[in-house]
Design an enzyme around this catalytic site. Sequence first.
Site, PDB file in Angstrom:
ATOM      1  N   ASN A  14      79.955 -26.684  54.776  1.00 28.56           N
ATOM      2  CA  ASN A  14      78.636 -26.047  54.744  1.00 28.56           C
ATOM      3  C   ASN A  14      78.420 -25.363  56.097  1.00 28.56           C
ATOM      4  O   ASN A  14      78.083 -26.021  57.076  1.00 28.56           O
ATOM      5  CB  ASN A  14      77.566 -27.129  54.489  1.00 28.56           C
ATOM      6  CG  ASN A  14      76.159 -26.585  54.548  1.00 28.56           C
ATOM      7  OD1 ASN A  14      75.949 -25.369  54.605  1.00 28.56           O
ATOM      8  ND2 ASN A  14      75.184 -27.479  54.545  1.00 28.56           N
ATOM      9  N   TRP A  15      78.628 -24.064  56.093  1.00 27.96           N
ATOM     10  CA  TRP A  15      78.557 -23.319  57.357  1.00 27.96           C
ATOM     11  C   TRP A  15      77.118 -23.116  57.839  1.00 27.96           C
ATOM     12  O   TRP A  15      76.905 -22.572  58.918  1.00 27.96           O
ATOM     13  CB  TRP A  15      79.226 -21.949  57.205  1.00 27.96           C
ATOM     14  CG  TRP A  15      80.725 -22.000  57.141  1.00 27.96           C
ATOM     15  CD1 TRP A  15      81.520 -23.107  57.112  1.00 27.96           C
ATOM     16  CD2 TRP A  15      81.616 -20.874  57.095  1.00 27.96           C
ATOM     17  NE1 TRP A  15      82.842 -22.739  57.055  1.00 27.96           N
ATOM     18  CE2 TRP A  15      82.929 -21.378  57.039  1.00 27.96           C
ATOM     19  CE3 TRP A  15      81.427 -19.481  57.099  1.00 27.96           C
ATOM     20  CZ2 TRP A  15      84.054 -20.547  56.996  1.00 27.96           C
ATOM     21  CZ3 TRP A  15      82.533 -18.661  57.039  1.00 27.96           C
ATOM     22  CH2 TRP A  15      83.837 -19.193  56.994  1.00 27.96           C
ATOM     23  N   LYS A  16      76.151 -23.470  57.012  1.00 28.52           N
ATOM     24  CA  LYS A  16      74.734 -23.280  57.379  1.00 28.52           C
ATOM     25  C   LYS A  16      74.553 -21.858  57.927  1.00 28.52           C
ATOM     26  O   LYS A  16      75.075 -20.919  57.334  1.00 28.52           O
ATOM     27  CB  LYS A  16      74.296 -24.362  58.375  1.00 28.52           C
ATOM     28  CG  LYS A  16      74.613 -25.769  57.843  1.00 28.52           C
ATOM     29  CD  LYS A  16      73.929 -26.870  58.587  1.00 28.52           C
ATOM     30  CE  LYS A  16      74.336 -28.220  58.006  1.00 28.52           C
ATOM     31  NZ  LYS A  16      73.575 -29.328  58.507  1.00 28.52           N
ATOM     32  N   HIS A  30      69.504 -29.533  49.508  1.00 29.78           N
ATOM     33  CA  HIS A  30      69.894 -29.960  50.856  1.00 29.78           C
ATOM     34  C   HIS A  30      68.636 -30.360  51.636  1.00 29.78           C
ATOM     35  O   HIS A  30      67.576 -29.746  51.478  1.00 29.78           O
ATOM     36  CB  HIS A  30      70.633 -28.829  51.578  1.00 29.78           C
ATOM     37  CG  HIS A  30      71.269 -29.286  52.855  1.00 29.78           C
ATOM     38  ND1 HIS A  30      70.544 -29.488  54.000  1.00 29.78           N
ATOM     39  CD2 HIS A  30      72.545 -29.619  53.141  1.00 29.78           C
ATOM     40  CE1 HIS A  30      71.366 -29.924  54.954  1.00 29.78           C
ATOM     41  NE2 HIS A  30      72.581 -30.007  54.457  1.00 29.78           N
ATOM     42  N   GLU A  64      73.583 -37.698  51.183  1.00 27.39           N
ATOM     43  CA  GLU A  64      73.462 -37.344  52.601  1.00 27.39           C
ATOM     44  C   GLU A  64      72.181 -37.971  53.142  1.00 27.39           C
ATOM     45  O   GLU A  64      71.098 -37.387  52.973  1.00 27.39           O
ATOM     46  CB  GLU A  64      73.334 -35.823  52.788  1.00 27.39           C
ATOM     47  CG  GLU A  64      74.573 -35.040  52.522  1.00 27.39           C
ATOM     48  CD  GLU A  64      74.567 -33.699  53.287  1.00 27.39           C
ATOM     49  OE1 GLU A  64      75.646 -33.292  53.720  1.00 27.39           O
ATOM     50  OE2 GLU A  64      73.496 -33.078  53.455  1.00 27.39           O
ATOM     51  N   GLY A  80      73.307 -34.034  61.089  1.00 22.13           N
ATOM     52  CA  GLY A  80      73.158 -33.486  62.439  1.00 22.13           C
ATOM     53  C   GLY A  80      72.997 -34.562  63.497  1.00 22.13           C
ATOM     54  O   GLY A  80      72.541 -34.296  64.606  1.00 22.13           O
ATOM     55  N   SER A 139      77.138 -36.111  59.431  1.00 17.26           N
ATOM     56  CA  SER A 139      77.871 -36.505  60.651  1.00 17.26           C
ATOM     57  C   SER A 139      79.306 -36.957  60.400  1.00 17.26           C
ATOM     58  O   SER A 139      79.805 -37.813  61.120  1.00 17.26           O
ATOM     59  CB  SER A 139      77.119 -37.606  61.401  1.00 17.26           C
ATOM     60  OG  SER A 139      75.932 -37.085  61.935  1.00 17.26           O
TER      61      SER A 139
HETATM   62  P1  PGA Z   1      76.508 -32.472  59.688  1.00 20.60           P
HETATM   63  O1  PGA Z   1      75.769 -31.755  58.457  1.00 20.60           O
HETATM   64  O2  PGA Z   1      77.917 -32.752  59.236  1.00 20.60           O
HETATM   65  O3  PGA Z   1      76.435 -31.502  60.798  1.00 20.60           O
HETATM   66  O4  PGA Z   1      75.760 -33.751  59.943  1.00 20.60           O
HETATM   67  C1  PGA Z   1      76.042 -32.156  57.137  1.00 20.60           C
HETATM   68  C2  PGA Z   1      75.228 -31.337  56.167  1.00 20.60           C
HETATM   69  O5  PGA Z   1      74.097 -30.970  56.474  1.00 20.60           O
HETATM   70  O6  PGA Z   1      75.697 -31.041  55.056  1.00 20.60           O
END
Ligand code: PGA
Length: 245
Positions: free
Chosen positions: A7-9, A91, A161, A167, A207
């Site tokens: 997930n490149w956001k 999400h 999640e 994050g 994470s």
């Molecule tokens: P993260 O994000 O791996 O940076 O914690 C995961 C996500 O939001 O899918």
Amino acid sequence: MKIIIGNWKTYLDSPKEAKNLFEKYKILSKKKNVALMLAPSHIHLLSLRSSYKGKSLSFVAQSLGFSGAHTGCISARQIKEAKVDMALVGHSEERARGLDDEGVAKKVQEAYKNKILPIIIVGEHKRDSEAEHYKFVRKQIQSALKYYPANKPLKFIIAYEPVWAVGAAKPPSARDIEMMMIYIRKTLVKLFGDRKGRAVPLIYGGSVNSLSAASILSLQEVSGVLLGRASVDAKELEAIISKIK
Ligand code: PGA
């Protein structure tokens, strides 16, 4: 075989950066034991998808919306037209912008109508009392699937999640993840019966990095991981994929 979703956001700004990392994804997707899926931001999704002629890499939209008067959204039909057939739904970062459980359920329904496989993301905000976070996740799942036709084959993935782990510095312990995954499995079996409920892939996100990946990927109920930060770090991504047994 394990599912790895990147997930490149909105981590990558320029098309050039996106293209460079994409080259790495193409190479890694050829490994035999990984189903590698890429969720770039919408602005990169179309160009990367249309440039790709291979079969080993799959594309995922970061969100999915409705056709019509919806400024700022991308519709399920547009996603389908772009030859993308999966989307993240619910999400926590989208929920934080105002998407509620009913909205998630409608998006799952819209995905179904357009033959897009939704990756439905659930997870509690905090853990204080043991029973509460299980109940919270069960309610999110029941609600997300309330318009899903129970008599049809189940074509979705559930991603667990925990919001507090997205994050953050580290994920929950493998044992805690396992217990929640078993609970989610039981919830699905109750809703859809044994055979169908057991076939739904469950993935973990929040994470995950090269240090935590091996123990998470070895859990029986875990079909894969959803990566945020690690997905835009080519070395980390490669290290995580190398942990798949
Ligand atoms: P993260 O994000 O791996 O940076 O914690 C995961 C996500 O939001 O899918």
